[in-house]
Scaffold this active site. Sequence first.
Site, PDB file in Angstrom:
ATOM      1  N   GLN B 136       0.826  -1.201   0.000  1.00 30.70           N
ATOM      2  CA  GLN B 136       0.000   0.000   0.000  1.00 30.70           C
ATOM      3  C   GLN B 136       0.864   1.257   0.000  1.00 30.70           C
ATOM      4  O   GLN B 136       1.630   1.473   0.937  1.00 30.70           O
ATOM      5  CB  GLN B 136      -0.878  -0.014   1.260  1.00 30.70           C
ATOM      6  CG  GLN B 136      -1.784   1.181   1.423  1.00 30.70           C
ATOM      7  CD  GLN B 136      -2.579   1.098   2.715  1.00 30.70           C
ATOM      8  OE1 GLN B 136      -2.062   0.649   3.746  1.00 30.70           O
ATOM      9  NE2 GLN B 136      -3.835   1.495   2.684  1.00 30.70           N
ATOM     10  N   GLY B 137       0.763   2.065  -1.057  1.00 31.35           N
ATOM     11  CA  GLY B 137       1.521   3.316  -1.121  1.00 31.35           C
ATOM     12  C   GLY B 137       0.635   4.495  -0.782  1.00 31.35           C
ATOM     13  O   GLY B 137       0.161   5.206  -1.671  1.00 31.35           O
ATOM     14  N   GLU B 253      -9.759  -1.876   4.951  1.00 33.68           N
ATOM     15  CA  GLU B 253      -8.627  -2.036   5.849  1.00 33.68           C
ATOM     16  C   GLU B 253      -9.093  -2.045   7.298  1.00 33.68           C
ATOM     17  O   GLU B 253      -8.712  -2.898   8.087  1.00 33.68           O
ATOM     18  CB  GLU B 253      -7.609  -0.899   5.643  1.00 33.68           C
ATOM     19  CG  GLU B 253      -6.404  -1.034   6.574  1.00 33.68           C
ATOM     20  CD  GLU B 253      -5.367   0.064   6.386  1.00 33.68           C
ATOM     21  OE1 GLU B 253      -5.728   1.144   5.860  1.00 33.68           O
ATOM     22  OE2 GLU B 253      -4.211  -0.151   6.766  1.00 33.68           O
ATOM     23  N   GLU B 386      -7.179   8.702  17.045  1.00 32.39           N
ATOM     24  CA  GLU B 386      -7.695  10.072  17.018  1.00 32.39           C
ATOM     25  C   GLU B 386      -8.530  10.315  15.757  1.00 32.39           C
ATOM     26  O   GLU B 386      -9.576  10.974  15.809  1.00 32.39           O
ATOM     27  CB  GLU B 386      -6.528  11.070  17.097  1.00 32.39           C
ATOM     28  CG  GLU B 386      -5.837  11.105  18.463  1.00 32.39           C
ATOM     29  CD  GLU B 386      -5.012   9.859  18.797  1.00 32.39           C
ATOM     30  OE1 GLU B 386      -4.629   9.117  17.862  1.00 32.39           O
ATOM     31  OE2 GLU B 386      -4.746   9.615  19.988  1.00 32.39           O
TER      32      GLU B 386
END
Lengths: 356, 403
Positions: B136-137, B253, B386
Amino acid sequence: MAVLNDEQEMLRDMAREWTTNESPVTEWRKVRAAGDPQAWDSSVYATMAEMGWTGVIIPEEHGGSDFGWLSAGLVVEQLGKTLTASPLVATTIAASAIILGGSDEQKAEWLPRITSGEVVATLAVDESARHDPSKIEAAVSDGKLSGTKKFVHEAHGAGLFVVAATDGLYLVPAGDGVTLHNRSLADQRNHADVEFSGAAAHKLASGGDDLLEQVLDRARVLTACEMLGMAQQVFDTTLDYLKQRVQFNQVLATFQALQHRMADLFADLALMRSAVEGGLQALDAGFRTSQAATMAKAEANRVLHLVSKEGIQLHGGIGMTDEYDVGFYLKRARVLEASFGSTSYLKDRYASLSGY
Amino acid sequence: MATQLDVEQKSDTEAFRDEVRQFIGENFPEELKGQGNAMSAVEGPGDETPAQKKWREAVGARGWGTPTWPSEYGGGGLTRKQAAILNEEFARAGAYNPIGGMGVMMFGPTLLEFGSEEQKKEHIPPICRGEVRWCQGYSEPNAGSDLANLQTMAEDKCDHYVVNGQKTWTSGGQWADKCFCLVRTDRSDKHKGISFLLIDMDAPGVEVRPIQMISGLSMFCETFFDDVKVPKENLVGEEGQGWTIGKRLLQHERTNLSGGGSMARLMGASLSDIAKKYVETDDNGRIADAVLRDKIADFEIRWNAFLLTARRAAEESKAEGGVSEISSVLKKVGTKLGQERAELAIEIMGMQGLGWEGEGFTEAELSGVRAWLFGKATTIYGGSTEIQNNIIAKRVLGMLDHQ
């Protein structure tokens, strides 16, 4: 929210509609103002019986609907939301003792009258201010019960007590040898010490050695349902308040410090709901009920404690006033937290049940 | 009363169950019983044994590693019900799903939704066969939580792009064959200037440097792009659609990070079992240290409430056909509890739970230390706690932005 069947959805919607329209918190204010130690309105309880709520866990042969614990919990959760005062929780817990441990005659004698709303019943276990079913001295000899039970819920107006004695659970009708001493707690609901001096007692003999624990598990789960409704309501009310209140020319809900606190509470509420519904489902399935019930009340204690505290703080000064409802929830919360097991009691029990 | 339909459905499921059992019997090498997935998201590939290869190829050929993906692209084409049976039967036999990694967890589902027909035909089947590793970039040195601030530039050169820039925290980048990447195709608009591009990791100009972490491991990499030529057909969706596609992928994800897969793997034995091994118990088998016992019970109650919540979220999603609103809390809560557990395990084991290497420690003790440290990443990656709080407050609770 657990996935419900049609009949459960109907029951919940009915309870939600009724509490919203017929029993908002203003109704509790009226009951409180009347100052009667019974602290619930008899006509309200009669209405609940008409709606079938008194018979949700009671077998059909005794007039109930036998919808089960998840259904009962849905109704109680709605009552908790608006702080509806009634002996429904206490009576349902007591009825479960009769269902689990009563003879056919005892069931036939009491369950139809409980279903119809004619008889209010309640469980009397503790003999001190802290829940501890291992310390029971009340004893029966020759069918006569003697001893004192402390802080019994909905004792005023109860026609039947389900009493834990040294050798098991007994049915004790109100009347001769039964004396109430009012105990006014912070929640201003119906509590009394109940003194039994030679009261006629009839044993629930069919339930096995762990009958009391089985009944207490039901008490824990159903109490947790009331607590779930309360926690949800405090959360929703607080969220609404934060969206309206303006300070520094900003609606409070835009402050990230408050957003993250609400996100934390939202997550805790999700865990509480899962634990409580898990308790109800375990009772219906009859599988690992003790662990599930202990977990349900432990999570209910933890989260309602937190939400009721935060509710006051996030409301600010106005939350300290009697005019706002949020304080009622705080006071009721602590009484229910102490009922049928404080958090430390429940954690100890959970560890023991899990073998450590 | 069972209707005709019920009977037919039942016999269908039973027939499928038989088929799965037969498949396992014929293809699953006995020696792999109880092993984990050899192709997980964050661990290195290791050397595949012949038995592991045989099992991967057998499952891959049936598409059963990606059971609900369409069969036209190499998936299993199974219903959810059948996929559940497949899972049950694999578990019963002590078999694992050998097809995994980011291609399965994140990229595949996203490409199935947004990719062109040609892209699906090219990229999905190798994922189903477990032949290609994807990485994953997304993150960059100055684009972490503020991901849309990414600066890696893809310049339009008519028939191809030229990519320049740096990605970081590329999980498994050193082992990956391909990278799904968020790149900037337009500097004038923060969000609409982002595009979703697929880059070969062996293309000239791609350089990968593993980053050594506090755990001593190097699961993450820095990835540098220096004038990397990328064909135009590797653009997924339209130019400027990258932010929409990229966020969709993040939902996949989050689901995977919280649900259990990776968390459950980090969990291992129950805390009470660990305690019974490392600290004193009384005659009744109770942990003698009352404070520690209380901490463990407190944790296990909340952990079980979390597991029930994950199950409830799945049931609600299934019943309502969307994503349950409590799904948003799973990542935040699951990762926090995972960290708490690791800290408690160390408290229980004392110094024995802090071994770095060498003699005097068991494998489990040593890997526990690395897992404790690695676990600190879980509340940072995949959208930090957060960021999750922002998402819950704004999207679920309707709390607005500062004006």
